[in-house]
Design an enzyme around this catalytic site. Structure first.
Site, PDB file in Angstrom:
ATOM      1  N   GLY A  11       0.774  -1.231   0.000  1.00 54.98           N
ATOM      2  CA  GLY A  11       0.000   0.000   0.000  1.00 54.98           C
ATOM      3  C   GLY A  11       0.805   1.280   0.000  1.00 54.98           C
ATOM      4  O   GLY A  11       0.313   2.331   0.405  1.00 54.98           O
ATOM      5  N   SER A  12       2.046   1.242  -0.466  1.00 53.34           N
ATOM      6  CA  SER A  12       2.847   2.485  -0.471  1.00 53.34           C
ATOM      7  C   SER A  12       2.242   3.521  -1.417  1.00 53.34           C
ATOM      8  O   SER A  12       2.284   4.721  -1.145  1.00 53.34           O
ATOM      9  CB  SER A  12       4.296   2.188  -0.851  1.00 53.34           C
ATOM     10  OG  SER A  12       4.405   1.842  -2.220  1.00 53.34           O
ATOM     11  N   ASN A  13       1.639   3.067  -2.516  1.00 51.63           N
ATOM     12  CA  ASN A  13       0.984   4.036  -3.413  1.00 51.63           C
ATOM     13  C   ASN A  13      -0.282   4.593  -2.767  1.00 51.63           C
ATOM     14  O   ASN A  13      -0.577   5.784  -2.903  1.00 51.63           O
ATOM     15  CB  ASN A  13       0.651   3.366  -4.751  1.00 51.63           C
ATOM     16  CG  ASN A  13       1.858   3.356  -5.681  1.00 51.63           C
ATOM     17  OD1 ASN A  13       2.229   4.384  -6.235  1.00 51.63           O
ATOM     18  ND2 ASN A  13       2.489   2.215  -5.816  1.00 51.63           N
ATOM     19  N   LYS A  90      -4.957  -8.458  -9.398  1.00 51.00           N
ATOM     20  CA  LYS A  90      -6.001  -9.296  -9.997  1.00 51.00           C
ATOM     21  C   LYS A  90      -6.635  -8.595 -11.200  1.00 51.00           C
ATOM     22  O   LYS A  90      -6.577  -7.377 -11.302  1.00 51.00           O
ATOM     23  CB  LYS A  90      -7.085  -9.592  -8.938  1.00 51.00           C
ATOM     24  CG  LYS A  90      -6.576 -10.441  -7.780  1.00 51.00           C
ATOM     25  CD  LYS A  90      -6.217 -11.834  -8.254  1.00 51.00           C
ATOM     26  CE  LYS A  90      -5.671 -12.701  -7.148  1.00 51.00           C
ATOM     27  NZ  LYS A  90      -5.122 -13.980  -7.644  1.00 51.00           N
ATOM     28  N   ASN A 106      -4.362   2.889 -13.263  1.00 51.48           N
ATOM     29  CA  ASN A 106      -3.406   1.920 -12.707  1.00 51.48           C
ATOM     30  C   ASN A 106      -2.014   2.526 -12.779  1.00 51.48           C
ATOM     31  O   ASN A 106      -1.725   3.354 -13.646  1.00 51.48           O
ATOM     32  CB  ASN A 106      -3.451   0.596 -13.497  1.00 51.48           C
ATOM     33  CG  ASN A 106      -2.513  -0.446 -12.899  1.00 51.48           C
ATOM     34  OD1 ASN A 106      -2.430  -0.578 -11.682  1.00 51.48           O
ATOM     35  ND2 ASN A 106      -1.782  -1.154 -13.751  1.00 51.48           N
ATOM     36  N   HIS A 108       1.977   1.448 -13.186  1.00 53.64           N
ATOM     37  CA  HIS A 108       2.801   0.310 -13.593  1.00 53.64           C
ATOM     38  C   HIS A 108       4.271   0.734 -13.486  1.00 53.64           C
ATOM     39  O   HIS A 108       4.630   1.839 -13.951  1.00 53.64           O
ATOM     40  CB  HIS A 108       2.453  -0.127 -15.018  1.00 53.64           C
ATOM     41  CG  HIS A 108       3.227  -1.328 -15.469  1.00 53.64           C
ATOM     42  ND1 HIS A 108       2.925  -2.615 -15.068  1.00 53.64           N
ATOM     43  CD2 HIS A 108       4.330  -1.421 -16.263  1.00 53.64           C
ATOM     44  CE1 HIS A 108       3.798  -3.450 -15.610  1.00 53.64           C
ATOM     45  NE2 HIS A 108       4.664  -2.758 -16.326  1.00 53.64           N
ATOM     46  N   SER A 140       4.473   4.431 -15.093  1.00 53.28           N
ATOM     47  CA  SER A 140       3.384   4.898 -15.969  1.00 53.28           C
ATOM     48  C   SER A 140       2.048   4.831 -15.233  1.00 53.28           C
ATOM     49  O   SER A 140       1.754   3.816 -14.578  1.00 53.28           O
ATOM     50  CB  SER A 140       3.255   3.972 -17.196  1.00 53.28           C
ATOM     51  OG  SER A 140       4.498   3.785 -17.840  1.00 53.28           O
ATOM     52  N   ASP A 149      -2.571  -3.681 -18.973  1.00 55.28           N
ATOM     53  CA  ASP A 149      -1.479  -2.706 -19.121  1.00 55.28           C
ATOM     54  C   ASP A 149      -1.445  -2.022 -20.490  1.00 55.28           C
ATOM     55  O   ASP A 149      -0.430  -1.469 -20.877  1.00 55.28           O
ATOM     56  CB  ASP A 149      -0.093  -3.380 -18.905  1.00 55.28           C
ATOM     57  CG  ASP A 149       0.112  -3.760 -17.460  1.00 55.28           C
ATOM     58  OD1 ASP A 149       0.964  -4.623 -17.207  1.00 55.28           O
ATOM     59  OD2 ASP A 149      -0.600  -3.205 -16.595  1.00 55.28           O
ATOM     60  N   GLU A 178       6.767   6.492  -8.792  1.00 51.83           N
ATOM     61  CA  GLU A 178       5.338   6.133  -8.708  1.00 51.83           C
ATOM     62  C   GLU A 178       4.621   7.030  -7.699  1.00 51.83           C
ATOM     63  O   GLU A 178       3.514   7.530  -7.961  1.00 51.83           O
ATOM     64  CB  GLU A 178       5.190   4.680  -8.257  1.00 51.83           C
ATOM     65  CG  GLU A 178       5.668   3.664  -9.264  1.00 51.83           C
ATOM     66  CD  GLU A 178       5.583   2.265  -8.713  1.00 51.83           C
ATOM     67  OE1 GLU A 178       4.604   1.948  -8.023  1.00 51.83           O
ATOM     68  OE2 GLU A 178       6.483   1.464  -8.996  1.00 51.83           O
TER      69      GLU A 178
HETATM   70  C1  GRF Z   1       4.397  -1.226  -7.098  1.00 48.87           C
HETATM   71  O1  GRF Z   1       5.657  -1.534  -7.654  1.00 48.87           O
HETATM   72  C2  GRF Z   1       3.458  -0.837  -8.195  1.00 48.87           C
HETATM   73  O2  GRF Z   1       4.124  -0.364  -9.340  1.00 48.87           O
HETATM   74  C3  GRF Z   1       2.783  -2.092  -8.555  1.00 48.87           C
HETATM   75  O3  GRF Z   1       2.599  -2.742  -7.307  1.00 48.87           O
HETATM   76  C4  GRF Z   1       3.774  -2.494  -6.521  1.00 48.87           C
HETATM   77  C5  GRF Z   1       3.451  -2.383  -5.042  1.00 48.87           C
HETATM   78  O4  GRF Z   1       2.678  -1.242  -4.836  1.00 48.87           O
HETATM   79  N1  GRF Z   1       1.577  -1.837  -9.271  1.00 48.87           N
HETATM   80  P1  GRF Z   1       2.266  -0.763  -3.329  1.00 48.87           P
HETATM   81  O5  GRF Z   1       3.550  -0.519  -2.557  1.00 48.87           O
HETATM   82  O6  GRF Z   1       1.461  -1.873  -2.693  1.00 48.87           O
HETATM   83  O7  GRF Z   1       1.491   0.497  -3.569  1.00 48.87           O
END
Ligand code: GRF
Length: 205
Positions: A11-13, A90, A106, A108, A140, A149, A178
């Site tokens: 979940g860092s994003n 998924k 999304n 990527h 991206s 994608d 990202e």
């Molecule tokens: C990240 O590398 C993202 O590019 C991909 O999933 C990975 C983990 O993302 N889609 P997160 O840290 O769980 O947000």
């Protein structure tokens, strides 16, 4: 604008998007987080911010349609207008893609259309980039459509690939990008500055 985040991992994003909202950069609100993985860190992050967090997996449903209906009900209950996949591993049911046409994003970890598609996720992306001898990679944000994608690109940003890079060191630099471009893309969307015409996307300044 109400945003749903779908995540499978740490979940860092999600955290980067939440930080941008808390800073007042994104005039929107995450009203729902859904994960196919009951132990996803993303669910913990949601709960710690009092955001409704659901473990919802297609494995719990007799069909893709039943799973899609359950997701749609959640989206409707929480007034979702934009869906952000953030490390979601998924397939998005086609019913959801139709209902939320051009409103699913999304992130990527590569410069699509290169190094994308089935099986290209996580560290494998960076291993493949390094093995290819590419000297640039990046991240991206794209519109999600029926083809994995392959949706039109909203924002991309490059990073250098150094000769001594490992997949892990490259992944780390790409992840930083990202966390920069996903909030930017979501901000543009929430502010109505993203126009999608077929495969062409324009983002107004
Ligand atoms: C990240 O590398 C993202 O590019 C991909 O999933 C990975 C983990 O993302 N889609 P997160 O840290 O769980 O947000």
């Amino acid at each position: 604008m109400n945003i749903a985040v779908l995540a499978s991992g740490g979940g860092s994003n999600l955290r980067a998007i939440l930080n941008a909202i808390h800073r007042g950069t994104i005039p929107g609100k995450i009203t729902l987080v859904v994960s196919n993985n009951s132990t996803a860190g993303a669910l913990e992050i949601a709960r710690s911010h009092n955001i409704p967090a659901y473990h919802c997996s297609q494995l719990h449903y007799p069909s893709e349609e039943a799973f899609a209906d359950a997701l749609l009900r959640l989206f409707e209950e929480h007034g979702v207008a934009l869906i952000a996949l953030a490390g979601y591993m998924k397939k998005v049911p086609s019913l959801i893609i139709e209902r939320y046409r051009n409103r699913i994003l999304n992130i990527h970890p590569a410069l699509l259309p290169a190094f994308g598609g089935k099986g290209m996720y996580g560290i494998r992306v960076h291993q493949t980039v390094i093995a290819s001898g590419a000297t640039v990679s990046g991240a991206s944000v794209h519109i999600v459509d029926e083809e994995y994608d392959r949706g039109p690109i909203v924002i991309q940003k490059q990073v250098h690939v150094y000769p001594d890079d490992t997949p892990e060191s490259l992944a780390e630099r790409v992840l930083t990008v990202e966390h920069e471009i996903y909030p930017q893309a979501i901000k543009a969307f929430v502010e109505g500055r993203v126009k999608v015409e077929g495969r062409k996307v324009t983002v107004d300044a």
